[in-house]
Design an enzyme around this catalytic site. Structure first.
Site, short mmCIF file in Angstrom:
data_model
loop_
_atom_site.label_atom_id
_atom_site.label_comp_id
_atom_site.label_asym_id
_atom_site.label_seq_id
_atom_site.Cartn_x
_atom_site.Cartn_y
_atom_site.Cartn_z
N LYS A 230 -37.34 25.79 -7.65
CA LYS A 230 -36.88 24.13 -8.93
C LYS A 230 -38.48 23.36 -8.73
O LYS A 230 -38.27 22.76 -9.92
CB LYS A 230 -35.46 23.80 -8.15
N ASP B 115 -31.65 22.94 -11.16
CA ASP B 115 -31.03 22.00 -10.27
C ASP B 115 -29.66 21.70 -9.97
O ASP B 115 -28.98 22.77 -11.19
CB ASP B 115 -31.56 20.86 -10.06
#
Length: 202
Positions: free
Chosen positions: A114, A132
């Site tokens: 991420k 996320d």
DNA sequence: ATCCCGAGGG
DNA sequence: CCCTCTGGAT
């Protein structure tokens, strides 16, 4: 796609809200943002970056010196240790610069898929939809994917939107998740995506 | 699966 | 009080 048009109208020019003046500072801020609010990160980073403006400065610090600056963000021991080690590797292996490949970024301590995807997109314009907690939640509610693993959710989203919009879509979904489609009590009455949302509440 | 962890909201 | 916040490493 209707969702994309609504996002572009609601969040024109959406981009990260993390304060930074360089790719290095964005990388540090993004590592700090794990399981923390961007607000708490933005309250901490001005003093942190004043004391440690670049990789070289941070590489010469100890985790104990960094901890006071980031304590209120949470997970501070792990993050302090990771950031110092990260800065040392930037200096040792990349001349103090932030590498531009996802593989290199993900080898840095505290940087996973991420964070690497966010930094590549926001700092270097490399297309990618980072997933996320917000992007995952909104993707589920909008039924844009059935996947659970973030990498798979990201691939599903990337198949739905034009590549030139990937970075925008990430930031727009994060902003929408933060301020409208919240985890607990989503404000469906104020949501521009409600007409397209199977999960909307009356 | 579990740990790291402070702070704000409801 | 419980839940959540732009996760990552073990």
């Amino acid at each position: 796609m209707a969702v994309l048009r609504a996002l572009k109208e609601a969040y024109p020019g959406a981009r990260t809200e993390l304060k930074h003046n360089s790719p290095f500072q964005l990388l540090v801020a993004t590592v700090l943002s794990a399981q923390a609010t961007d607000r708490s990160v933005n309250e901490a980073t001005p003093a942190l970056f004043a004391r440690f403006p670049d990789a070289k400065a941070l590489a010469e610090a100890t985790p104990e010196e960094v901890e006071p600056y980031i304590r209120r963000i949470g997970l501070y021991k792990t993050k302090a240790k990771n950031l110092v080690a990260l800065a040392q590797r930037l200096v040792a292996e990349y001349g103090g610069e932030v590498p531009r490949s996802k593989e290199a970024l993900m080898r840095l301590p505290g940087v996973g898929w991420k964070t690497a995807t966010v930094v590549l997109g926001a700092a270097f314009g490399v297309p990618g939809i980072a997933v996320d907690t917000h992007v995952a939640r909104l993707s589920r509610r909008l039924c844009l994917t059935e996947a659970k693993r973030p990498e798979k959710i990201g691939r599903d989203l990337e198949s739905l939107f034009p590549k030139e919009d990937w970075v925008f879509v990430h930031h727009a979904l994060v902003l929408h998740g933060r301020y409208v489609c919240t985890a607990r009590r989503p404000r469906c009455g104020a949501c521009v995506l409600a007409p397209h949302c199977p999960s909307r509440e009356a």
